[in-house]
Design a protein around this motif. Structure first.
Motif, short mmCIF file in Angstrom:
data_model
loop_
_atom_site.label_atom_id
_atom_site.label_comp_id
_atom_site.label_asym_id
_atom_site.label_seq_id
_atom_site.Cartn_x
_atom_site.Cartn_y
_atom_site.Cartn_z
N GLN A 438 0.83 -1.15 -0.07
CA GLN A 438 -0.05 0.10 0.14
C GLN A 438 0.83 1.36 -0.12
OE1 GLN A 438 -3.26 -0.09 -0.31
NE2 GLN A 438 -2.96 -2.28 -0.45
N ASP A 439 2.19 1.18 0.36
CA ASP A 439 3.10 2.23 0.32
C ASP A 439 4.31 2.04 -0.18
OD1 ASP A 439 4.13 1.36 2.77
OD2 ASP A 439 2.70 2.39 4.00
N ASP A 440 5.19 3.05 -0.08
CA ASP A 440 6.85 2.80 -0.63
C ASP A 440 7.45 1.86 0.40
OD1 ASP A 440 6.02 4.28 -2.70
OD2 ASP A 440 7.07 6.15 -1.88
N ASP A 441 7.11 2.13 1.68
CA ASP A 441 7.76 1.10 2.82
C ASP A 441 7.42 -0.29 2.52
OD1 ASP A 441 9.16 3.30 3.74
OD2 ASP A 441 7.66 3.55 5.22
#
Length: 637
Positions: A438-441
């Motif tokens: 869901q995100d870059d991390d």
């Protein structure tokens, strides 16, 4: 009709006609007004009429317009008393019957008056007739519709046809080498009882052992448990068998009730690993079997085949009555046992006969089981638990579950079970297709985990000696991460093992440019690469040494010496390559491979560039010249 509806109909693709449908349509165009006339002589019953695909059974008498009988199926008119049996629209039929029989009711008697072009006088008529038959005359065909029904055509030549009386249960049908229990009776086409096995114990036989006539076995092979059917078998499929020793009929009608089928599976296809179901389990096969890796609970008893009184292990005795619990796909039980349990239903009991290479010759062998022993297991699958469904899990929980499975793969790798380890890693990669960070991390974590799995797959392939597949797995990492030092290193090792020294050198040198910290590993790899190149060149020169001192007649002998190069024992033929982990934080996660060295000659022969590197282009050219001179000398002499 609305305009849009018309447009929709215009663009709806028409169903393509089969060749048989086109042929029937072409034949029907020959029917002209007055060429086929029908008169009802006795009304039939009901409202249903036969359609294409139905089996029709009828008596037929052919007369001239003067009433002279030409031929008949009826015994009182000179026939054999056996009615005609055909599959409407599929069997070879007269054009008049093809058009007229679908108009009849069951029990009806009708008279069809046909012009010659609608019976045997038709051009290219599919039904043969004797030369004396008046095929160019207008004739009367008296037809009595005895019966018609839906059937399954078992053989393409209509020699075996099945009519279902009562539907069975489930979908499983017997096949070789299943065991079948059935009640069977046999009648001739005129209804005479030939034999009956309908009283007492059902007849037991094994599919594929010719214990019943071939046609009957073919028909039973389409039946399900509890089904009752009539199987019509013509003489070419009435082979002799223990069930019917004497066959002297043109056709036999077998009435069959399939009481029970015993699933017997040849797991390897060579008769060595056989699973025989003793008690049915719960559910539908194979949907309710533990096909996927699962937690299994089984009771089992192990015996030496042929010495069933020698029980070397019984969970009910040796395990305090507790069942054995193990996870499939982890090599925790012999391969043959696990293969069979995966095809069992909960509650099922089965016996398994297993060859030594799928029993204990490749597994920790019990003390009282000799090497090379064939084993018989009695297994009861109590139940199983499927792996946790990832649907609805958070990204963190998914990665935790993935880590558990990957750890199992790493353990299998360290135990030398490379195929099983690879299966674990590949399973994870398939599951990863449904994971959406869901995100870059999360994306970075996911990419690292996926790359790690691909590299572990590459390590497995390398251990298995499949260098090209190892290179492909590394490429999947480098496609998304072109400067991945570990992927370059592992691909370089695969290239080196495959003998592609230039490609290996390029990967090791690129490592240094993309990651300075990997320089020690890359330098060590380059040193080893140089050593291998020298080793290849040295061995190649040794093989070809003295080649040019030979006389022309001796060249073939030298060639034979080269081809007979044999592989060294495995302990001497494996590379002493102790790969270091490039990512120190993943020491337990990324498993390294020591690729097996390929035989010398196979490394220098498949690819021309490797051969030229080893012996030089000039030497190769000289060899060709000498061989050509030898052949020319032999030809001229």
């Amino acid at each position: 009709m609305a305009v849009n509806q018309v447009a929709e109909q215009e663009f709806v693709p028409k169903k393509k006609k089969s060749p048989s449908d086109e042929e029937k349509e072409k034949r029907r165009k020959k029917i002209t007004p007055g060429s086929l006339m029908k008169a009802e002589m006795r009304p039939g019953a009901g409202t249903e009429r036969p359609v294409d695909g139905d089996q029709v059974i009828y008596h037929c008498t052919v007369r001239t317009l003067d009433g002279v009988v030409v031929e008949s199926t009826r015994s009182e008119l000179g026939g054999k008393g056996i009615p005609v049996r055909q599959v409407l629209g599929k069997s070879k039929m007269l054009l008049g019957f093809l058009e007229g029989i679908p108009t009849m009711l069951k029990g009806e008697i009708a008279m069809f008056k046909m012009k010659p072009e609608l019976h045997y006088g038709e051009v290219d008529c599919p039904v043969a007739v004797s030369e004396s038959f008046p095929k160019h005359d207008e004739l009367h065909f008296e037809v009595e519709m005895i019966d018609f029904s839906k059937v399954k055509v078992v053989s393409d030549d209509f020699g075996v046809v099945k009519r279902v009386i009562n539907e069975g249960e489930g979908w499983e049908t017997p096949r070789e080498p299943y065991e079948v229990k059935a009640r069977i009776s046999a009648k001739s086409s005129d209804g005479k009882l030939i034999l009956s096995r309908t009283v007492g114990e059902p007849f037991l036989f094994t599919i594929g052992k010719a214990e019943v006539p071939k046609g009957l076995e073919m028909g039973i092979g389409t039946m399900t448990r509890g089904e009752k059917a009539v199987v019509y078998v013509t003489d070419q499929y009435l082979t002799e068998s223990p069930f019917m020793s004497v066959i002297d009929y043109k056709e036999v009608q077998f009435e069959v009730e399939l009481i029970h089928l015993i699933q017997v599976r040849d797991m390897l296809g060579d008769g060595r690993l056989i699973k025989r179901r003793v008690r049915d389990g719960r559910g539908e096969f194979p949907m309710d079997c533990p096909l996927h890796d699962s937690l299994l609970r089984v009771h089992y008893k192990g015996m030496l085949l042929g010495e069933e009184e020698t029980v070397f292990y019984d969970t009910k005795v040796d395990n305090n009555g507790e069942p054995l619990e193990f996870c499939s796909g982890e090599g925790l039980v012999p391969e043959g046992l696990e293969m069979c349990v995966r095809l069992m239903l909960p509650g099922e009991i089965a016996t398994v006969t297993c060859p030594p290479d799928y029993a204990y010759d490749k597994f920790e062998r019990p003390a009282n089981v000799p090497k090379g022993a064939h084993i018989k297991w009695e297994i009861e699958l109590l139940g199983f638990e499927m792996p946790k469904d990832w649907t609805g899990l958070s990204f963190q929980n998914i990665m935790e579950e993935a880590e558990k499975i990957k750890s199992t793969g790493n353990r299998l790798f360290k135990e030398g079970k490379f195929e099983l380890a690879k299966a674990k890693y590949e399973k994870m990669l398939r599951e990863f297709n449904h994971v959406n960070p869901q995100d870059d991390d999360e994306g970075k974590i996911f990419l690292n985990a996926r790359n790690s799995l691909h590299l572990n797959v590459a390590a497995c392939y390398l251990k298995m000696g499949e260098c090209r597949k190892s290179i492909e797995a590394c490429n999947k990492v480098l496609d998304s991460s072109p400067v991945h030092a570990k992927a370059l290193y592992r691909r370089g090792m695969a290239y080196m093992s495959a003998g592609d020294f230039d490609e290996a050198k390029a990967d090791f040198e690129k490592m240094i440019t993309v990651d300075k910290s990997s320089e020690p590993d890359a330098t060590a790899a380059l040193v080893k690469l140089k050593q291998k190149e020298q080793e290849v060149e040295k061995k190649a020169k040794k093989q070809f040494k003295g080649l040019f001192d030979k006389k022309p007649g001796e060249i073939a002998e030298v060639g034979a010496d080269i081809i007979i190069q044999t592989q060294k024992p495995e302990e001497e033929n494996r590379e002493n390559c102790d790969e270091k982990n490039l990512d120190k934080d993943e020491a337990e996660e990324n498993v390294e491979a020591d690729p097996p060295q390929r035989p010398m000659f196979s490394r220098i022969s498949p690819v021309g560039s490797r051969f030229f590197t080893a012996v030089g282009l000039q030497i190769f050219t000289m060899i060709i010249a000498v061989l050509f001179s030898f052949l020319l000398f032999q030809f001229l002499s």
